[in-house]
Design a protein around this motif. Sequence first.
Motif, mmCIF file in Angstrom:
data_model
loop_
_atom_site.group_PDB
_atom_site.id
_atom_site.type_symbol
_atom_site.label_atom_id
_atom_site.label_comp_id
_atom_site.label_asym_id
_atom_site.label_seq_id
_atom_site.Cartn_x
_atom_site.Cartn_y
_atom_site.Cartn_z
ATOM 1 N N ALA A 42 0.894 -1.207 -0.195
ATOM 2 C CA ALA A 42 -0.072 0.120 -0.066
ATOM 3 C C ALA A 42 0.919 1.292 0.004
ATOM 4 O O ALA A 42 1.607 1.605 0.849
ATOM 5 N N GLY A 43 0.671 2.027 -0.950
ATOM 6 C CA GLY A 43 1.443 3.356 -0.974
ATOM 7 C C GLY A 43 2.602 3.287 -1.668
ATOM 8 O O GLY A 43 3.605 4.457 -1.914
ATOM 9 N N GLN A 44 3.428 2.053 -1.865
ATOM 10 C CA GLN A 44 4.685 1.999 -2.408
ATOM 11 C C GLN A 44 4.737 2.036 -4.213
ATOM 12 O O GLN A 44 3.559 1.599 -4.804
ATOM 13 N N ASP A 45 5.450 2.725 -4.708
ATOM 14 C CA ASP A 45 5.721 2.832 -6.002
ATOM 15 C C ASP A 45 6.085 1.563 -6.671
ATOM 16 O O ASP A 45 7.121 0.776 -6.152
ATOM 17 N N LEU A 46 5.462 0.800 -7.852
ATOM 18 C CA LEU A 46 5.845 -0.370 -8.498
ATOM 19 C C LEU A 46 6.202 -0.228 -9.848
ATOM 20 O O LEU A 46 5.522 0.638 -10.568
ATOM 21 N N VAL A 47 7.212 -0.889 -10.561
ATOM 22 C CA VAL A 47 7.396 -1.046 -11.691
ATOM 23 C C VAL A 47 6.876 -2.283 -12.082
ATOM 24 O O VAL A 47 7.144 -3.406 -11.771
ATOM 25 N N ILE A 48 6.035 -2.040 -13.195
ATOM 26 C CA ILE A 48 5.444 -3.186 -13.626
ATOM 27 C C ILE A 48 4.968 -3.284 -15.214
ATOM 28 O O ILE A 48 5.459 -2.379 -15.806
ATOM 29 N N ARG A 49 4.756 -4.347 -15.588
ATOM 30 C CA ARG A 49 4.831 -4.666 -17.360
ATOM 31 C C ARG A 49 3.694 -3.830 -17.583
ATOM 32 O O ARG A 49 2.678 -3.289 -17.061
ATOM 33 N N GLU A 50 3.590 -3.665 -19.023
ATOM 34 C CA GLU A 50 2.522 -2.851 -19.792
ATOM 35 C C GLU A 50 1.185 -3.742 -19.789
ATOM 36 O O GLU A 50 1.154 -5.028 -19.338
ATOM 37 N N ARG A 51 0.045 -2.970 -20.146
ATOM 38 C CA ARG A 51 -1.299 -3.783 -20.081
ATOM 39 C C ARG A 51 -1.270 -4.576 -21.198
ATOM 40 O O ARG A 51 -0.524 -4.686 -22.263
ATOM 41 N N GLY A 52 -1.787 -5.607 -20.806
ATOM 42 C CA GLY A 52 -2.127 -6.802 -21.841
ATOM 43 C C GLY A 52 -0.817 -7.995 -21.273
ATOM 44 O O GLY A 52 -1.076 -9.055 -21.923
ATOM 45 N N SER A 53 -0.050 -7.718 -20.475
ATOM 46 C CA SER A 53 0.928 -8.867 -20.065
ATOM 47 C C SER A 53 0.148 -9.340 -18.745
ATOM 48 O O SER A 53 -0.494 -8.812 -17.980
ATOM 49 N N ILE A 54 0.473 -10.647 -18.613
ATOM 50 C CA ILE A 54 -0.224 -11.390 -17.669
ATOM 51 C C ILE A 54 0.464 -10.995 -16.199
ATOM 52 O O ILE A 54 -0.207 -11.269 -15.352
ATOM 53 N N THR A 55 1.670 -10.628 -16.047
ATOM 54 C CA THR A 55 2.207 -10.070 -15.075
ATOM 55 C C THR A 55 1.357 -9.302 -14.513
ATOM 56 O O THR A 55 0.916 -9.137 -13.125
ATOM 57 N N ARG A 56 1.201 -8.133 -15.227
ATOM 58 C CA ARG A 56 0.359 -6.933 -14.821
ATOM 59 C C ARG A 56 -1.006 -7.409 -14.280
ATOM 60 O O ARG A 56 -1.655 -6.951 -13.348
ATOM 61 N N GLU A 57 -1.709 -8.282 -15.068
ATOM 62 C CA GLU A 57 -3.253 -8.692 -14.903
ATOM 63 C C GLU A 57 -3.091 -9.272 -13.682
ATOM 64 O O GLU A 57 -4.120 -9.214 -12.721
ATOM 65 N N VAL A 58 -2.427 -10.236 -13.538
ATOM 66 C CA VAL A 58 -2.420 -11.073 -12.275
ATOM 67 C C VAL A 58 -2.105 -10.288 -11.079
ATOM 68 O O VAL A 58 -2.697 -10.339 -9.963
ATOM 69 N N PHE A 59 -1.070 -9.427 -11.088
ATOM 70 C CA PHE A 59 -0.489 -8.718 -9.737
ATOM 71 C C PHE A 59 -1.821 -7.621 -9.429
ATOM 72 O O PHE A 59 -2.201 -7.466 -8.218
ATOM 73 N N GLU A 60 -2.328 -6.977 -10.476
ATOM 74 C CA GLU A 60 -3.246 -5.969 -10.234
ATOM 75 C C GLU A 60 -4.610 -6.681 -9.640
ATOM 76 O O GLU A 60 -5.226 -6.005 -8.658
ATOM 77 N N ALA A 61 -4.926 -7.794 -10.127
ATOM 78 C CA ALA A 61 -6.127 -8.511 -9.779
ATOM 79 C C ALA A 61 -5.803 -8.729 -8.174
ATOM 80 O O ALA A 61 -6.736 -8.549 -7.432
ATOM 81 N N ARG A 62 -4.740 -9.357 -7.717
ATOM 82 C CA ARG A 62 -4.464 -9.564 -6.271
ATOM 83 C C ARG A 62 -4.568 -8.450 -5.304
ATOM 84 O O ARG A 62 -4.859 -8.364 -4.365
ATOM 85 N N LEU A 63 -3.803 -7.275 -5.828
ATOM 86 C CA LEU A 63 -4.155 -6.183 -5.266
ATOM 87 C C LEU A 63 -5.567 -5.588 -4.962
ATOM 88 O O LEU A 63 -5.812 -5.255 -3.716
#
Length: 168
Positions: free
Chosen positions: A66-87
Amino acid sequence: FSLAVGNSSDVLRQVLDHAVDVAVMAKHVSDPRVHSLRLRTDRLVLFVPRSHPWGSRKSVALEALAGQDLVIRERGSITREVFEARLAEAGVKPGALVEVQTREAVREAVAAGFGIGIIFDSEFGQGPASAKLTVKGADLNVAEYVVCLEERRRLPLVRALLELVPDR
């Protein structure tokens, strides 16, 4: 023969457009035009520079993001999709999201101090500059698949590659 590894949306489009014969992607496809075999399971992990306050830790709770800056892959990547869903499931709102296009760019942005990186465990590698952190309180396991067009799965080169995929 061509093989693609990359953003799940992009490589699926390349398969469907006949631009590549086989793709490895971290997203299950239920399209009847696509033949899919489970390759393996990987998991998402965080990483920080060793100099980061979390640099000596082995794990963190999902809520700590919470409140931490994150470096994440672009939209369309499963990395981002899964991580954002868990958040979202946990109600965790990070600080800034620094969006980059490749896992190498994630490494560079984290090294430059732009935030906490998210990457597949198998992509992390070893090195003294970064510390890998597992996330407690979230299922970050992701299956990876080998996919091809159903109509092309019996082509000799495609079939030979598919036969290398272990039964899972």
